[in-house]
Design an enzyme around this catalytic site. Structure first.
Site, mmCIF file in Angstrom:
data_model
loop_
_atom_site.group_PDB
_atom_site.id
_atom_site.type_symbol
_atom_site.label_atom_id
_atom_site.label_comp_id
_atom_site.label_asym_id
_atom_site.label_seq_id
_atom_site.Cartn_x
_atom_site.Cartn_y
_atom_site.Cartn_z
ATOM 1 C CG HIS A 6 -1.776 -1.086 1.357
ATOM 2 N ND1 HIS A 6 -3.083 -0.598 1.179
ATOM 3 C CD2 HIS A 6 -1.647 -2.304 1.550
ATOM 4 C CE1 HIS A 6 -3.860 -1.818 1.488
ATOM 5 N NE2 HIS A 6 -3.156 -2.637 1.602
ATOM 6 C CD GLU A 70 -0.266 1.898 5.053
ATOM 7 O OE1 GLU A 70 -0.075 2.222 3.676
ATOM 8 O OE2 GLU A 70 -1.261 0.926 4.628
#
Length: 196
Positions: A6, A70
């Site tokens: 992500h 992330e």
């Protein structure tokens, strides 16, 4: 192995970090964490409760070494500095090319490890943070700082202080508004990375 990649929607103390799900099986093998350290992510957080993430699902039901990564902040195509992603790209490329983990030991000093202290859930529509909800991930609050209110329920930073990750007061009732974290040391028990 499952790497759920992500880009975060907000700034962060770390350019990249991982969220390791809490599963009934061992999704935290030392060799997997050694690989994660090679990606040069800034931090790994150890969740303490099941969640609705894809990495939790694959870890729980398929016993994969799973993590949500992330990587940087959401931006228009071409506007992120890809040089910052190069160590992660290199580590994943090497992992694929050698068909397995490198023969390396996990060195905790290569990456910051956080433990989940609490997860706050929205109980009523009166929930609000006392800080700007746009603060970067891993913003740290000293012990006793007032963090949030929810229809008379008050939340304060715990002993030792807490860092906030994924703060979002605009979720539906019953959903997570943030995760609260503290730096931690780890130990390896039965071939599993665990918080001390």
């Amino acid at each position: 192995m499952h790497l759920d990649l992500h880009s975060a929607i907000r700034k962060s103390k770390y350019f990249g970090f991982g969220v390791s799900p809490s599963c009934t099986g061992n999704v935290r093998k030392p060799e997997f964490f050694a690989f994660l350290a090679q990606t040069k992510l800034g931090a790994i957080t150890l969740s303490d409760i099941p969640s609705s993430t894809f990495s939790w699902y694959t870890g729980e039901f398929y016993e994969s070494q799973s993590i949500t990564l992330e990587l940087g902040k959401v931006a228009r195509f071409g506007e992120n500095d890809h040089k910052l992603l190069q160590p992660t790209f290199d580590a994943i490329s090497e992992l694929i090319s050698i068909d397995g983990y490198k023969d390396i030991e996990f060195d905790e000093s290569d990456i910051d490890i956080y433990k989940s202290t609490r997860t706050l859930f929205k109980k009523t529509n009166d929930f609000h943070f006392t800080f700007d909800a746009g603060v970067p991930n891993f913003t740290f609050f000293e012990k006793g700082i007032h963090l949030a209110s929810d229809n008379g329920q008050e939340y304060y930073a715990a002993e030792g202080g807490e860092a906030v990750v994924f703060p979002n007061p605009n979720v539906q009732i019953g959903h997570r508004t943030c995760m609260l974290m503290q730096p931690t040391q780890i130990k390896i028990v039965n071939n599993q990375v665990m918080k001390s």
